[in-house]
Motif scaffolding. Structure first.
Motif, short mmCIF file in Angstrom:
data_model
loop_
_atom_site.label_atom_id
_atom_site.label_comp_id
_atom_site.label_asym_id
_atom_site.label_seq_id
_atom_site.Cartn_x
_atom_site.Cartn_y
_atom_site.Cartn_z
N LYS A 37 -16.86 35.51 78.71
CA LYS A 37 -16.96 35.05 80.10
C LYS A 37 -18.44 34.93 80.45
N ALA A 38 -18.78 33.86 81.15
CA ALA A 38 -20.16 33.61 81.54
C ALA A 38 -20.31 33.79 83.04
N ILE A 39 -21.26 34.63 83.42
CA ILE A 39 -21.59 34.83 84.83
C ILE A 39 -22.95 34.18 85.05
N THR A 40 -22.99 33.21 85.96
CA THR A 40 -24.22 32.47 86.24
C THR A 40 -24.66 32.78 87.66
N ILE A 41 -25.95 33.07 87.81
CA ILE A 41 -26.52 33.32 89.13
C ILE A 41 -27.59 32.25 89.35
N THR A 42 -27.37 31.41 90.36
CA THR A 42 -28.29 30.31 90.63
C THR A 42 -29.50 30.81 91.42
N ALA A 43 -30.44 29.91 91.64
CA ALA A 43 -31.68 30.29 92.33
C ALA A 43 -31.42 30.71 93.77
N ASP A 44 -30.39 30.15 94.41
CA ASP A 44 -30.11 30.52 95.79
C ASP A 44 -29.22 31.76 95.89
N GLY A 45 -28.84 32.36 94.75
CA GLY A 45 -28.07 33.60 94.75
C GLY A 45 -26.57 33.42 94.63
N THR A 46 -26.10 32.18 94.43
CA THR A 46 -24.67 31.94 94.26
C THR A 46 -24.24 32.44 92.88
N ILE A 47 -23.11 33.12 92.84
CA ILE A 47 -22.59 33.67 91.59
C ILE A 47 -21.41 32.82 91.14
N PHE A 48 -21.42 32.44 89.87
CA PHE A 48 -20.35 31.66 89.26
C PHE A 48 -19.74 32.46 88.12
N LEU A 49 -18.43 32.45 88.03
CA LEU A 49 -17.73 32.99 86.86
C LEU A 49 -17.23 31.79 86.09
N ASP A 50 -17.78 31.59 84.91
CA ASP A 50 -17.65 30.34 84.14
C ASP A 50 -18.18 29.20 85.01
N THR A 51 -17.34 28.40 85.64
CA THR A 51 -17.85 27.32 86.50
C THR A 51 -17.34 27.44 87.93
N ILE A 52 -16.72 28.56 88.28
CA ILE A 52 -16.09 28.74 89.59
C ILE A 52 -16.98 29.65 90.44
N PRO A 53 -17.39 29.21 91.64
CA PRO A 53 -18.17 30.10 92.49
C PRO A 53 -17.31 31.25 93.02
N VAL A 54 -17.85 32.47 92.94
CA VAL A 54 -17.10 33.66 93.35
C VAL A 54 -18.01 34.58 94.15
N SER A 55 -17.37 35.44 94.96
CA SER A 55 -18.10 36.51 95.63
C SER A 55 -18.10 37.73 94.72
N MET A 56 -18.83 38.75 95.09
CA MET A 56 -18.87 39.97 94.26
C MET A 56 -17.50 40.63 94.19
N GLU A 57 -16.74 40.59 95.29
CA GLU A 57 -15.41 41.21 95.30
C GLU A 57 -14.45 40.44 94.40
#
Length: 134
Positions: A59-79
């Motif tokens: 699984k890939a967790i991506t954090i963009t420059a503006d702080g958005t978190i993606f799990l694979d390609t889906i934006p998610v919150s920390m919860e």
């Protein structure tokens, strides 16, 4: 006098016909040994006709420059990230995760994701970086 020259002994042996024969024998030997050695015979397994439908385990967790978190390609919150990773961890206890953080992202976001992974007992973690030598 001419008769004496014809009966004279040879001082040299002509080796050209012997070399020709040696080269022919060498070529025949090389061809026969390479033709005889085909390898070891093994019974190879048959491939399945159906393609593998298994999804990649990592699984890939991506954090963009503006702080958005993606799990694979889906934006998610920390919860949502925590609950989704718990589900994946229940299916695969050795769940590998890679984190791709933008160079301009706040360090606090990456540390928060790492703390979440530690809380979920996910130990196979990779940090994706870029090679500096181009």
């Amino acid at each position: 006098m001419k008769l004496q020259e014809e009966n004279a002994a040879y001082d040299e042996i002509n080796v050209t016909p012997m070399l020709d024969l040696a080269y022919v024998l060498l070529i025949v030997f090389i061809l026969m040994t390479t033709a005889a050695v085909q390898g070891i015979t093994v019974n190879l397994p048959k491939a399945s006709d159906t393609p593998s439908l298994a999804k990649p385990q990592t699984k890939a967790i991506t954090i963009t420059a503006d702080g958005t978190i993606f799990l694979d390609t889906i934006p998610v919150s920390m919860e949502l990230l925590e609950s989704t990773l718990q589900q994946y961890k229940a299916v695969n206890p050795a769940l590998p995760v890679v984190i791709k953080g933008d160079a301009a992202v706040q360090y606090e976001k990456v540390v928060g994701v790492l703390a979440l992974l530690a809380k979920l007992d996910i130990t196979q973690i990779g940090l994706v970086t870029q090679n500096l030598t181009k």
